[in-house]
Motif scaffolding. Structure first.
Motif, PDB file in Angstrom:
ATOM      1  N   ILE A  25       0.889  -1.190   0.197  1.00 45.92           N
ATOM      2  CA  ILE A  25      -0.014   0.085  -0.013  1.00 45.92           C
ATOM      3  C   ILE A  25       1.069   1.189   0.232  1.00 45.92           C
ATOM      4  CG2 ILE A  25      -1.902   1.113   1.302  1.00 45.92           C
ATOM      5  CD1 ILE A  25      -2.438  -1.378   2.661  1.00 45.92           C
ATOM      6  N   GLY A  31       7.278   2.229  -0.619  1.00 47.08           N
ATOM      7  CA  GLY A  31       6.662   0.935  -1.261  1.00 47.08           C
ATOM      8  C   GLY A  31       7.384   0.484  -2.199  1.00 47.08           C
ATOM      9  N   PHE A 190      -9.870  -3.982   4.777  1.00 45.73           N
ATOM     10  CA  PHE A 190      -8.966  -5.343   4.670  1.00 45.73           C
ATOM     11  C   PHE A 190      -9.894  -6.493   4.542  1.00 45.73           C
ATOM     12  CE2 PHE A 190      -6.089  -1.946   6.286  1.00 45.73           C
ATOM     13  CZ  PHE A 190      -4.753  -2.200   5.578  1.00 45.73           C
ATOM     14  N   VAL A 200      -6.822  -6.718   0.648  1.00 48.11           N
ATOM     15  CA  VAL A 200      -7.202  -5.466   0.844  1.00 48.11           C
ATOM     16  C   VAL A 200      -8.568  -5.202   0.072  1.00 48.11           C
ATOM     17  CG1 VAL A 200      -4.957  -4.444   1.210  1.00 48.11           C
ATOM     18  CG2 VAL A 200      -5.753  -4.806  -1.170  1.00 48.11           C
ATOM     19  N   THR A 202     -10.340  -2.306  -2.013  1.00 46.93           N
ATOM     20  CA  THR A 202     -10.235  -1.091  -2.590  1.00 46.93           C
ATOM     21  C   THR A 202     -11.558  -0.611  -3.391  1.00 46.93           C
ATOM     22  OG1 THR A 202      -9.576  -1.627  -4.973  1.00 46.93           O
ATOM     23  CG2 THR A 202      -7.913  -1.826  -2.902  1.00 46.93           C
ATOM     24  N   VAL A 212       0.592  -7.983   3.670  1.00 44.83           N
ATOM     25  CA  VAL A 212       0.129  -6.828   3.343  1.00 44.83           C
ATOM     26  C   VAL A 212       1.020  -6.034   3.930  1.00 44.83           C
ATOM     27  CG1 VAL A 212      -1.760  -5.042   3.283  1.00 44.83           C
ATOM     28  CG2 VAL A 212      -2.414  -7.234   2.817  1.00 44.83           C
ATOM     29  N   ASN A 214       2.015  -1.991   4.637  1.00 39.20           N
ATOM     30  CA  ASN A 214       1.586  -0.715   5.070  1.00 39.20           C
ATOM     31  C   ASN A 214       2.669   0.390   4.814  1.00 39.20           C
ATOM     32  OD1 ASN A 214       0.725   1.837   5.479  1.00 39.20           O
ATOM     33  ND2 ASN A 214      -0.177   1.505   7.529  1.00 39.20           N
ATOM     34  N   ALA A 216       2.328   3.411   3.534  1.00 38.75           N
ATOM     35  CA  ALA A 216       1.412   4.849   2.974  1.00 38.75           C
ATOM     36  C   ALA A 216       2.040   6.148   3.583  1.00 38.75           C
ATOM     37  CB  ALA A 216       0.143   4.551   3.460  1.00 38.75           C
ATOM     38  N   TRP A 219       0.334   8.657   5.675  1.00 48.80           N
ATOM     39  CA  TRP A 219      -1.077   8.327   5.721  1.00 48.80           C
ATOM     40  C   TRP A 219      -1.016   7.023   6.497  1.00 48.80           C
ATOM     41  CZ3 TRP A 219      -3.944  12.157   5.485  1.00 48.80           C
ATOM     42  CH2 TRP A 219      -3.537  13.373   4.579  1.00 48.80           C
ATOM     43  N   GLY A 220       0.124   6.519   6.817  1.00 50.74           N
ATOM     44  CA  GLY A 220       0.108   4.981   7.524  1.00 50.74           C
ATOM     45  C   GLY A 220      -0.594   4.906   8.712  1.00 50.74           C
ATOM     46  N   VAL A 223      -4.223   4.265   7.314  1.00 49.34           N
ATOM     47  CA  VAL A 223      -4.488   2.968   6.713  1.00 49.34           C
ATOM     48  C   VAL A 223      -4.470   1.746   7.907  1.00 49.34           C
ATOM     49  CG1 VAL A 223      -3.277   1.284   5.273  1.00 49.34           C
ATOM     50  CG2 VAL A 223      -3.297   3.623   4.549  1.00 49.34           C
ATOM     51  N   ALA A 224      -3.642   2.105   8.879  1.00 50.68           N
ATOM     52  CA  ALA A 224      -3.546   1.007   9.847  1.00 50.68           C
ATOM     53  C   ALA A 224      -4.947   0.976  10.758  1.00 50.68           C
ATOM     54  CB  ALA A 224      -2.313   1.262  10.938  1.00 50.68           C
TER      55      ALA A 224
END
Length: 295
Positions: A25, A31, A190, A200, A202, A212, A214, A216, A219-220, A223-224
């Protein structure tokens, strides 16, 4: 974007269920690196990104690869490992993302030199090759600095890359090993099996995967939260002041000693750190910014 552009990355979109060994992600530098190494290990990889590739921090930073701003401990150990990868494992691609050894110079105002000296001693104990400088030695190397500077430190291990090129080329290399890249694909939830995440959800479908990642960035934390996990990461906006082309006054990458404290701070107040990357190369200026350096 023209296909002959060094920035070209083929995007894949999906609107149904897919499977992969790993879902990453975030299509920034972290990433892209995760995707590259996972694909190189023989895993099938899908990278999902809510915006365009490198549209977050990776398109709004200097691309620093620093040990100079790291406190002794886990972060410095990770930075040292990072240096080994950039200079060793990834060295054959260094020209693709304009890797440069850019010696770091830290300048200390009166009142900050003592803290810098303590940091240097801790870093030396961890294996960093750093040299303390007196005010006179600092000015001898950079005579245009404020003569009131109390001293500084010299870090030969610091380096720099063009971060957007890092992202583009690592994803291109990952794609060459079978990875797929899905921009404009936001993770909304998720897939789960008991306490385990199995993929995930989406805005364009689902991807099942036993792993998966993370990546991000800022923005992690958000997302978590979708996985009901608390990660104390919040977005924090930064600014870089860019000038028009100027005569070369500073010949090295120089920043103020306060930078070390500020990057580790969680204070929401405005913080400012004077610095200059000592770079006036016209190709950088033409391709990425209307000017170079920042002061």
């Amino acid at each position: 974007m023209p296909r002959n552009s060094k920035w070209h990355v083929t995007y894949y979109c999906h609107d149904s269920s897919r499977t992969a060994d790993v879902v990453v992600i975030g299509a920034g530098a972290v990433g892209a690196a995760c995707a590259y190494y996972a694909a190189r290990a023989g895993l099938s990889v899908a990278v999902v990104e809510q915006g365009a590739i490198a549209s977050g921090t990776s398109s709004a930073c200097e691309g620093n690869i620093l040990v100079s701003d790291k406190e002794a401990g886990a972060e410095l150990t990770l930075a040292q490992y990072s240096q080994e990868l950039w200079r060793g494992d990834l060295a054959e691609y260094s020209t693709l993302w304009e890797f440069e050894s850019r010696v770091g110079w830290v300048a200390a105002r009166p009142g900050t030199q003592e803290n810098l000296s303590r940091l240097v001693h801790r870093q030396r104990a961890a294996g960093i090759g750093v040299q303390l400088l007196t005010g006179a030695e600092l000015l001898d190397r950079e005579p245009q600095l404020n003569p009131a500077m109390a001293g500084g430190a010299f870090y030969p291990q610091d380096a720099q890359v063009q971060p957007m090129l890092v992202v583009a080329h690592l994803l291109r290399l990952a794609r060459g090993m079978g990875a797929t890249v899905h921009p404009l694909t936001a993770v909304t939830g998720f897939l789960r099996s008991g306490d385990s995440v199995t993929g995930v959800i989406t805005n364009k479908g689902t991807i099942t995967a036993p792993a998966v990642v993370n990546a991000a960035g800022t923005w992690g934390g958000a997302v978590a939260e979708l996985a009901r996990v608390h990660v104390p990461v919040l977005p924090r906006k930064g600014y870089i002041m860019v000038t028009e082309p100027l005569p070369v006054l500073v010949h090295h990458k120089v920043y103020a000693a306060e930078y070390v404290d500020n990057v580790a701070s969680s204070d929401v107040g405005l913080q400012h750190i004077p610095g200059d990357r000592g770079d006036r190369r016209r190709d950088h200026l033409d391709r990425f910014k209307p000017g170079t350096g920042w002061i």
